[in-house]
Every structure is written in structure tokens, then in C-alpha cells.
Design an enzyme around this catalytic site. Structure first.
Site, PDB file in Angstrom:
ATOM      1  N   TYR A 150      -1.555  -1.386  10.992  1.00 31.78           N
ATOM      2  CA  TYR A 150      -1.971  -1.717   9.517  1.00 31.78           C
ATOM      3  C   TYR A 150      -0.639  -1.077   8.630  1.00 31.78           C
ATOM      4  CZ  TYR A 150      -3.541  -1.630   4.926  1.00 31.78           C
ATOM      5  OH  TYR A 150      -3.692  -1.568   3.335  1.00 31.78           O
ATOM      6  N   SER A 184       0.739  -1.448   0.014  1.00 33.03           N
ATOM      7  CA  SER A 184      -0.093   0.039   0.194  1.00 33.03           C
ATOM      8  C   SER A 184       0.881   1.214   0.046  1.00 33.03           C
ATOM      9  CB  SER A 184      -0.914  -0.088   1.347  1.00 33.03           C
ATOM     10  OG  SER A 184      -1.521   1.178   1.462  1.00 33.03           O
TER      11      SER A 184
END
Ligand code: NAP
Length: 262
Positions: A152, A139
Site C-alpha cells: 500500500y 498519503s
């Protein structure tokens, strides 16, 4: 011999879009996720639309025993995997100390351990077969810490660094490793993670899963190391590498707050 692409997280979102983009290119697939009904209908639809073989496996990758069973099955199978797409992943957001621990643990199991174990097992097979490709989904969260999404973002930093390291290790074994770093994308991810996208929607900052998948397959074809879809995301991923760390952390607080309720 026909070689399959194993796509994890293929029941929706970016994984589904990747599966579709690969099927469109005539790539036989094995789709993997937990929801059997979704996988069953997606497999039938893709096989019919693109005239390719599409199989599916139900597996909870956050459960190490399920993953052991899957790896055993793949080992026994006569079907060779030529492309591994590690897309399954979940997020968690908000105040870390208030987070539900089982959710954080599930996130670490899925985003880090399952992905690493699949690379280990299938990477070995690919090296023996004389080649293959791995695409790990990280990401843009991987490029800097993100307060209120701290754990995360750290899982994705792991995926980015692990993939780049593995790429250099496996080059000489004929296995090409790429890592996909999407920015905010319109999927069920945020809702499932308890995050909000209202402010991103207003700024039209979300990409579609299809746009992300197209950039990914083009990057795969070019054997690109790090694939960042979209110019805004490419710019956003560059800045944290150029700016002083204290400035990056301060800016990251603002990014984290974008995903919290207004
Ligand atoms: N959306 C974004 O803005 C964004 C941005 C950057 C990176 N990413 C990354 O992109 C990847 C895909 O996310 P997405 O946005 O497409 O989210 P999504 O729509 O929620 O898809 C997540 C996928 O992972 C599967 N999955 C979840 N837990 C699983 C488990 N325990 N075992 C096996 N499969 C599991 C889900 O299927 P089942 O529920 O059927 O198991 C689903 O297919 C993730 O790694 C995410 O971190 C997303």
C-alpha cells in the site's frame, strides 16, 4: 461552457467530503464509485443543498474493461471535465506473504493503474481545452516505506512521485497537478484494509475527512503542488526526507505496528 469535476471514490470517506466541499463552492460534479445507491442519494442531497448539478457514474475502476467503458462514455459526452480528483483507493495490511493476492492486485489496479489512466485520458482533454486541474490522493504513507503495509505504502509513493513529475510536464499545457497526502483519517479505509486504528484513536491522531477536504480545496485554490493536511502530518512527512534511510526504516517498523492488533 460549464466544466465538471470528476471525483472518484465519492461514495464515502475523503472522496465524499471532497465532493461536498467542491459542491459548497458551486462546482458541478460527476461522482464515481461502485455503490449506486450511495451515489444516487449523495448526488441528490448535494444538488439540493448547494443548488449545483451533480451527476454520478457507477464504475469498478479496478476492472480495466469498466474503465475503458467509462473513458469511452466521457469521450462521447458533451460535458467537459475541468477538474479530475483521483480519490478512490484501497489498502492492504499485515504480513505481505500471507496477503490475499486478489486484494493486492485490486489495490495495484485501483491505486496505480486506474489513477494513471484517468490522468492520461483526461489530461489530454484538459491540455486540448487549454487548461484544467488534477488532484491525486496519495498519503503520508508515500514518504517512507511502511512494513506490514508495504505494498500500500509503495502505491502511494508512486502516486506522489508520478503526480509531482506530471505537474512539471503539464505546467506549460495549462494543467495544474496537485497531490494530497492525508495522514490517518477517520473513514472506513482501515477496516476495509484489515487494519486497526485503536492506538491512533487513543492518541487522538485521526483527522476527520472534512478537515482533510478543507485543506485539499484550499490547496487546490492555491494550485499547491503537495498538500499535507495537519501540522503533525507535515512534520511526519518532513522527517523521512532528513533522516538517514536506515533510521527511517527502523522507525517505519513502529509505524506499521501501530495499525496491527495490540
Ligand atoms: N483514511 C485514511 O487514513 C487515508 C490516509 C491517507 C490516504 N488515504 C487515501 O484516501 C483515499 C480515500 O480513502 P478513504 O479513507 O476515504 O477510504 P474509504 O472511505 O474506504 O473510501 C474509498 C472510496 O473508494 C471507492 N472505491 C473502492 N474501490 C473502488 C473501485 N474498485 N472502483 C471505484 N471506486 C472504488 C469506494 O467506493 P465504493 O465502495 O462505492 O466503490 C469509496 O468511495 C484512498 O486513496 C486512500 O488511500 C486515506
Amino acid at each position: 461552457m460549464q466544466r465538471y469535476a470528476l471525483v472518484t471514490g465519492a461514495s464515502c470517506g475523503i472522496g465524499l467530503a471532497l465532493a461536498e466541499a467542491l459542491a459548497r463552492r458551486g462546482q458541478p460534479l460527476i461522482l464515481l464509485a461502485r455503490r449506486k445507491d450511495k451515489l444516487e442519494s449523495i448526488a441528490a442531497e448535494l444538488a439540493q443543498r448547494f443548488d449545483v448539478e451533480v451527476l454520478y457514474r457507477v464504475c469498478d475502476l479496478a476492472e480495466p474493461l469498466h474503465l475503458t467503458g467509462l473513458l469511452h462514455e466521457l469521450e462521447q459526452s458533451e460535458r467537459a471535465i475541468g477538474l479530475l480528483v483521483n480519490c478512490a483507493g484501497i489498502g492492504s495490511g499485515g504480513d505481505f506473504l500471507a496477503a490475499d493476492w486478489p486484494r493486492v492486485q485490486e489495490q495495484l489496479e485501483l491505486n496505480i493503474l486506474a489513477l494513471t489512466r484517468l490522468c492520461h485520458a483526461l489530461g489530454q482533454h484538459m491540455a486540448i481545452q487549454g487548461g484544467g486541474q488534477i488532484l491525486n490522493v496519495a498519503s503520508t504513507a508515500a514518504f517512507q516505506p511502511i512494513p506490514y503495509m508495504s505494498s500500500y505504502a509503495a502505491t502511494k509513493a508512486y502516486v506522489l512521485h508520478f503526480s509531482e513529475g506530471l505537474r512539471e510536464e503539464l505546467k506549460k499545457r495549462g494543467v495544474s497537478v496537485s497531490v494530497l497526502c492525508p495522514g490517518p483519517t477517520r473513514t472506513a479505509f482501515f477496516k476495509n484494509a484489515g487494519l486497526h486504528t485503536g492506538r491512533m484513536e487513543q492518541g487522538k491522531l485521526l483527522m476527520s475527512a472534512e478537515e482533510v477536504a478543507l485543506a485539499a480545496v484550499r490547496g487546490l485554490e492555491r494550485r499547491q503542488a503537495v498538500i499535507v493536511p495537519g501540522w503533525r502530518n507535515r512534520l511526519g512527512s518532513l522527517l523521512p526526507r532528513l533522516l538517514p534511510r536506515a533510521l527511517v526504516r527502523a522507525a517505519a517498523v513502529r509505524i506499521g505496528k501501530l495499525f496491527q492488533p495490540a
